[in-house]
Design a protein around this motif. Structure first.
Motif, PDB file in Angstrom:
ATOM      1  N   LEU A 149       7.129   4.844  -6.347  1.00 41.06           N
ATOM      2  CA  LEU A 149       6.845   5.471  -4.950  1.00 41.06           C
ATOM      3  C   LEU A 149       6.057   4.428  -4.152  1.00 41.06           C
ATOM      4  CD1 LEU A 149       4.788   8.685  -6.599  1.00 41.06           C
ATOM      5  CD2 LEU A 149       7.243   8.412  -5.392  1.00 41.06           C
ATOM      6  N   VAL A 150       5.262   3.521  -4.436  1.00 44.39           N
ATOM      7  CA  VAL A 150       4.754   2.350  -3.590  1.00 44.39           C
ATOM      8  C   VAL A 150       5.819   1.331  -3.392  1.00 44.39           C
ATOM      9  CG1 VAL A 150       2.606   0.587  -3.097  1.00 44.39           C
ATOM     10  CG2 VAL A 150       2.660   3.058  -4.376  1.00 44.39           C
ATOM     11  N   GLY A 151       6.818   0.950  -4.253  1.00 38.87           N
ATOM     12  CA  GLY A 151       7.738   0.169  -3.957  1.00 38.87           C
ATOM     13  C   GLY A 151       7.122  -1.528  -4.711  1.00 38.87           C
ATOM     14  N   VAL A 152       6.609  -1.263  -5.708  1.00 40.00           N
ATOM     15  CA  VAL A 152       6.113  -2.638  -6.482  1.00 40.00           C
ATOM     16  C   VAL A 152       6.544  -2.569  -7.813  1.00 40.00           C
ATOM     17  CG1 VAL A 152       4.208  -3.104  -4.749  1.00 40.00           C
ATOM     18  CG2 VAL A 152       3.705  -1.579  -6.798  1.00 40.00           C
ATOM     19  N   THR A 153       5.934  -3.305  -8.769  1.00 37.52           N
ATOM     20  CA  THR A 153       6.294  -3.276  -9.996  1.00 37.52           C
ATOM     21  C   THR A 153       5.069  -2.676 -10.833  1.00 37.52           C
ATOM     22  OG1 THR A 153       5.231  -5.602 -10.422  1.00 37.52           O
ATOM     23  CG2 THR A 153       7.344  -5.603  -9.887  1.00 37.52           C
ATOM     24  N   PRO A 154       5.273  -2.072 -11.916  1.00 37.31           N
ATOM     25  CA  PRO A 154       4.371  -1.582 -12.700  1.00 37.31           C
ATOM     26  C   PRO A 154       3.091  -2.566 -13.078  1.00 37.31           C
ATOM     27  CG  PRO A 154       6.322  -1.153 -13.626  1.00 37.31           C
ATOM     28  CD  PRO A 154       6.478  -1.849 -12.622  1.00 37.31           C
ATOM     29  N   GLU A 155       3.585  -3.852 -13.170  1.00 37.71           N
ATOM     30  CA  GLU A 155       2.360  -4.989 -13.473  1.00 37.71           C
ATOM     31  C   GLU A 155       1.212  -4.988 -12.241  1.00 37.71           C
ATOM     32  OE1 GLU A 155       0.174  -7.767 -15.657  1.00 37.71           O
ATOM     33  OE2 GLU A 155       1.644  -6.453 -16.316  1.00 37.71           O
ATOM     34  N   THR A 156       2.113  -4.829 -11.253  1.00 37.92           N
ATOM     35  CA  THR A 156       1.114  -4.920  -9.978  1.00 37.92           C
ATOM     36  C   THR A 156       0.255  -3.679  -9.629  1.00 37.92           C
ATOM     37  OG1 THR A 156       2.946  -5.985  -8.609  1.00 37.92           O
ATOM     38  CG2 THR A 156       1.255  -5.024  -7.550  1.00 37.92           C
ATOM     39  N   VAL A 157       0.720  -2.495 -10.152  1.00 36.54           N
ATOM     40  CA  VAL A 157      -0.088  -1.334 -10.130  1.00 36.54           C
ATOM     41  C   VAL A 157      -1.218  -1.666 -11.218  1.00 36.54           C
ATOM     42  CG1 VAL A 157      -0.248   1.160 -10.750  1.00 36.54           C
ATOM     43  CG2 VAL A 157       1.651   0.166  -9.312  1.00 36.54           C
ATOM     44  N   ARG A 158      -1.096  -2.143 -12.302  1.00 35.55           N
ATOM     45  CA  ARG A 158      -2.032  -2.379 -13.436  1.00 35.55           C
ATOM     46  C   ARG A 158      -3.019  -3.387 -12.883  1.00 35.55           C
ATOM     47  NH1 ARG A 158      -3.562  -5.722 -17.140  1.00 35.55           N
ATOM     48  NH2 ARG A 158      -1.655  -7.306 -16.622  1.00 35.55           N
ATOM     49  N   ARG A 159      -2.616  -4.211 -11.954  1.00 33.00           N
ATOM     50  CA  ARG A 159      -3.682  -5.191 -11.640  1.00 33.00           C
ATOM     51  C   ARG A 159      -4.723  -4.559 -10.250  1.00 33.00           C
ATOM     52  NH1 ARG A 159      -2.748 -10.634 -12.461  1.00 33.00           N
ATOM     53  NH2 ARG A 159      -1.308 -11.153 -14.042  1.00 33.00           N
ATOM     54  N   TRP A 160      -3.881  -3.658  -9.760  1.00 32.91           N
ATOM     55  CA  TRP A 160      -4.561  -2.797  -8.581  1.00 32.91           C
ATOM     56  C   TRP A 160      -5.768  -2.171  -9.384  1.00 32.91           C
ATOM     57  CZ3 TRP A 160      -0.048  -1.056  -5.070  1.00 32.91           C
ATOM     58  CH2 TRP A 160       0.492  -2.148  -4.506  1.00 32.91           C
ATOM     59  N   GLU A 161      -5.318  -1.507 -10.504  1.00 33.42           N
ATOM     60  CA  GLU A 161      -6.183  -0.696 -11.063  1.00 33.42           C
ATOM     61  C   GLU A 161      -7.450  -1.102 -11.853  1.00 33.42           C
ATOM     62  OE1 GLU A 161      -3.232   3.205 -11.839  1.00 33.42           O
ATOM     63  OE2 GLU A 161      -3.990   2.016 -13.579  1.00 33.42           O
ATOM     64  N   SER A 162      -7.138  -2.482 -12.228  1.00 33.48           N
ATOM     65  CA  SER A 162      -7.984  -3.413 -13.171  1.00 33.48           C
ATOM     66  C   SER A 162      -8.867  -3.760 -12.034  1.00 33.48           C
ATOM     67  CB  SER A 162      -7.428  -4.192 -13.756  1.00 33.48           C
ATOM     68  OG  SER A 162      -6.599  -5.242 -13.211  1.00 33.48           O
ATOM     69  N   GLY A 163      -8.579  -4.061 -10.630  1.00 30.77           N
ATOM     70  CA  GLY A 163      -9.495  -4.842  -9.742  1.00 30.77           C
ATOM     71  C   GLY A 163      -9.172  -6.227  -9.676  1.00 30.77           C
ATOM     72  N   ARG A 164      -8.093  -6.932 -10.420  1.00 32.60           N
ATOM     73  CA  ARG A 164      -7.843  -8.052 -10.286  1.00 32.60           C
ATOM     74  C   ARG A 164      -7.146  -8.264  -9.090  1.00 32.60           C
ATOM     75  NH1 ARG A 164      -7.003 -12.102 -13.951  1.00 32.60           N
ATOM     76  NH2 ARG A 164      -5.479 -13.960 -13.630  1.00 32.60           N
ATOM     77  N   THR A 165      -6.298  -7.734  -8.492  1.00 31.60           N
ATOM     78  CA  THR A 165      -6.025  -7.888  -7.045  1.00 31.60           C
ATOM     79  C   THR A 165      -5.970  -6.816  -6.171  1.00 31.60           C
ATOM     80  OG1 THR A 165      -3.651  -7.117  -7.808  1.00 31.60           O
ATOM     81  CG2 THR A 165      -4.067  -9.522  -8.053  1.00 31.60           C
ATOM     82  N   THR A 166      -5.653  -6.861  -4.876  1.00 35.38           N
ATOM     83  CA  THR A 166      -6.077  -5.668  -3.970  1.00 35.38           C
ATOM     84  C   THR A 166      -4.736  -5.711  -2.998  1.00 35.38           C
ATOM     85  OG1 THR A 166      -8.394  -6.069  -4.051  1.00 35.38           O
ATOM     86  CG2 THR A 166      -7.268  -4.908  -1.957  1.00 35.38           C
ATOM     87  N   PRO A 167      -4.051  -4.612  -2.952  1.00 38.03           N
ATOM     88  CA  PRO A 167      -2.920  -4.480  -2.079  1.00 38.03           C
ATOM     89  C   PRO A 167      -3.256  -4.968  -0.585  1.00 38.03           C
ATOM     90  CG  PRO A 167      -3.652  -2.216  -2.618  1.00 38.03           C
ATOM     91  CD  PRO A 167      -4.407  -3.052  -3.348  1.00 38.03           C
ATOM     92  N   LYS A 168      -2.322  -5.400  -0.001  1.00 45.29           N
ATOM     93  CA  LYS A 168      -2.113  -5.633   1.577  1.00 45.29           C
ATOM     94  C   LYS A 168      -1.055  -5.190   2.196  1.00 45.29           C
ATOM     95  CE  LYS A 168      -4.898  -9.713   0.453  1.00 45.29           C
ATOM     96  NZ  LYS A 168      -4.998 -11.314   0.641  1.00 45.29           N
ATOM     97  N   GLY A 169      -1.263  -4.931   3.608  1.00 38.18           N
ATOM     98  CA  GLY A 169      -0.218  -4.701   4.413  1.00 38.18           C
ATOM     99  C   GLY A 169       0.472  -3.342   4.126  1.00 38.18           C
ATOM    100  N   GLN A 170       1.865  -3.000   4.313  1.00 43.67           N
ATOM    101  CA  GLN A 170       2.178  -1.974   4.103  1.00 43.67           C
ATOM    102  C   GLN A 170       2.121  -1.166   2.733  1.00 43.67           C
ATOM    103  OE1 GLN A 170       6.473  -2.332   5.397  1.00 43.67           O
ATOM    104  NE2 GLN A 170       5.851  -2.789   7.369  1.00 43.67           N
ATOM    105  N   LYS A 171       2.099  -2.155   1.723  1.00 38.08           N
ATOM    106  CA  LYS A 171       1.871  -1.681   0.252  1.00 38.08           C
ATOM    107  C   LYS A 171       0.622  -0.804   0.159  1.00 38.08           C
ATOM    108  CE  LYS A 171       5.738  -3.554  -0.833  1.00 38.08           C
ATOM    109  NZ  LYS A 171       6.978  -2.780  -1.189  1.00 38.08           N
ATOM    110  N   ARG A 172      -0.506  -1.429   0.828  1.00 38.36           N
ATOM    111  CA  ARG A 172      -1.836  -1.041   0.924  1.00 38.36           C
ATOM    112  C   ARG A 172      -1.558   0.257   1.466  1.00 38.36           C
ATOM    113  NH1 ARG A 172      -6.982  -3.340   0.673  1.00 38.36           N
ATOM    114  NH2 ARG A 172      -8.731  -1.905   1.486  1.00 38.36           N
ATOM    115  N   GLU A 173      -1.149   0.520   2.573  1.00 37.18           N
ATOM    116  CA  GLU A 173      -1.008   1.898   3.233  1.00 37.18           C
ATOM    117  C   GLU A 173      -0.288   2.947   2.569  1.00 37.18           C
ATOM    118  OE1 GLU A 173       0.453   1.072   7.137  1.00 37.18           O
ATOM    119  OE2 GLU A 173      -0.763  -0.099   7.901  1.00 37.18           O
ATOM    120  N   ALA A 174       0.999   2.459   1.939  1.00 37.88           N
ATOM    121  CA  ALA A 174       1.637   3.651   0.831  1.00 37.88           C
ATOM    122  C   ALA A 174       0.553   4.002  -0.257  1.00 37.88           C
ATOM    123  CB  ALA A 174       2.950   2.974   0.444  1.00 37.88           C
TER     124      ALA A 174
END
Length: 372
Positions: free
Chosen positions: A32-57
């Motif tokens: 739905l967001v247009g990223v990989t499942p690994e990126t979603v896992r990192r967002w949920e763990s707090g390791r990385t933070t989405p930016k730009g259009q991915k963050r808004e979506a």
């Protein structure tokens, strides 16, 4: 866009809770967001933070999950009913019916169990990824085994790391790409290439890339890390990592035009890694090997320390206890004639020597004294 003007997001734990409450998997959120499942896992763990259009979506998706979430009794929700344990019968009740629900707290896993779980989950995939990085099966297994041994030696640090698998992956890649492996005798022996011509050609193109470009491409298009994480793991800036990815993709597309699309390249890398039957040793063997290595280096350090102490004690024992001045250099004594040798012959001496040699050269056989 600055951090203050960015779209607000819930805390990492709340992001995961909202996704689970909406009965969505990481794959579905990633699609739905247009990223990989690994990126979603990192967002949920707090390791990385989405930016730009991915963050808004991602923020819009979480807002929809928040508005559609309806609190319900624990006993009536399907998800809660699926994880709710039946209450054991209480002694003394009629018919053995339960009057209270007692839920025992989950038992905390030991360090060995947590390490074994991480090894079982990450080791098979990591061996295949390292094979794409090096092109050598034996080196890939050795690098992964050595990385997990290092992880077990530093387990208190690895256990609290937000991404333990990433910690091990970085250690395995560093060991596999060490230039010292080119000096090993086994490095000169060729290994069997992949089975299909397509896999052989793709592996040859990968190994033709510079090592740092190959690693960056594998992390981004193979493993599926986002750009900031790829840059951090390769110890480069984000623009430098992006340029490496672009140059590596261009080099691959020149040899294999069908892989000019990143999605096709990701699919082929996954297929190439999965085609190799690379098995890692069991976790107990890795842990025991790590412990043996630790004991060996500990004993070596103790032996070296004892040797240094003994050498220092011997030096202190035989060293002089007081200062002995160096004797002064000798000085000439007055009144003693200098040493002389035979002087060179004068012209008169040379003439006399010549005359004697000529006169006595054919002289009498014997000279006898004469009395008068």
């Amino acid at each position: 866009m600055t951090q203050g003007a960015a779209t607000p997001l819930p805390p990492p734990k709340e992001r995961r809770r909202l996704r689970e409450a909406g009965s969505l998997s990481r794959d579905q959120v990633a699609e739905l967001v247009g990223v990989t499942p690994e990126t979603v896992r990192r967002w949920e763990s707090g390791r990385t933070t989405p930016k730009g259009q991915k963050r808004e979506a991602y923020a819009r998706l979480l807002a929809e999950l928040t508005t559609t979430e309806e609190p319900a009794p624990v006993a009536t929700t399907p998800r809660a009913a699926a994880i709710q344990e039946p209450a054991p019968p209480t002694a003394g009740t009629a018919g053995g019916t339960a009057t209270a629900t007692a839920t025992a707290p989950p038992r905390a896993r030991t360090a060995a169990e947590a390490f074994d779980a991480l090894y079982t989950h990450a080791a098979p995939f990591l061996v295949r990824q390292t094979y794409l990085l090096t092109g050598r099966r034996i080196l890939a297994r050795e690098a992964v085994e050595r990385a997990f041994q290092q992880a077990w030696q530093n387990w208190p640090e690895v256990a609290v790391d937000p991404d333990p698998a990433g910690w091990v992956r970085a250690a395995a890649y560093e060991y596999a790409m060490s230039p010292w492996h080119s000096l090993r005798p086994g490095k000169r022996q060729p290994e069997a290439p992949p089975a299909t011509p397509e896999d052989r050609e793709l592996l040859g193109v990968l190994l033709g890339l510079p090592p740092v470009y190959r690693r960056t491409l594998l992390l981004y298009d193979g493993v599926g890390l986002d750009l900031p994480d790829t840059a951090a793991e390769t110890e480069a800036s984000t623009p430098a990592a992006a340029n490496r990815i672009l140059h590596a993709r261009e080099a691959v597309a020149q040899r294999l035009p069908d892989l000019g699309v990143p999605e096709q390249l990701h699919r082929r890398l996954t297929e190439l890694a999965g085609s190799e039957k690379l098995d890692a040793p069991v976790s107990t063997v890795v842990r025991s090997g790590s412990e043996r290595r630790t004991r060996f280096w500990t004993r070596a350090a103790v032996t070296f320390t004892v040797f240094i102490i003994g050498a220092t004690a011997l030096t202190v024992r035989v060293a002089p206890t007081h200062y002995e001045p160096v004797p002064a250099p000798g000085s000439p004594i007055a009144g003693v004639p200098p040493l002389t040798g035979p002087e060179p012959l004068t012209p008169a001496d040379l003439e006399l020597r010549k005359e004697l040699r000529e006169r006595l050269g054919g002289g009498p056989e014997r000279l006898a004294p004469r009395t008068e």
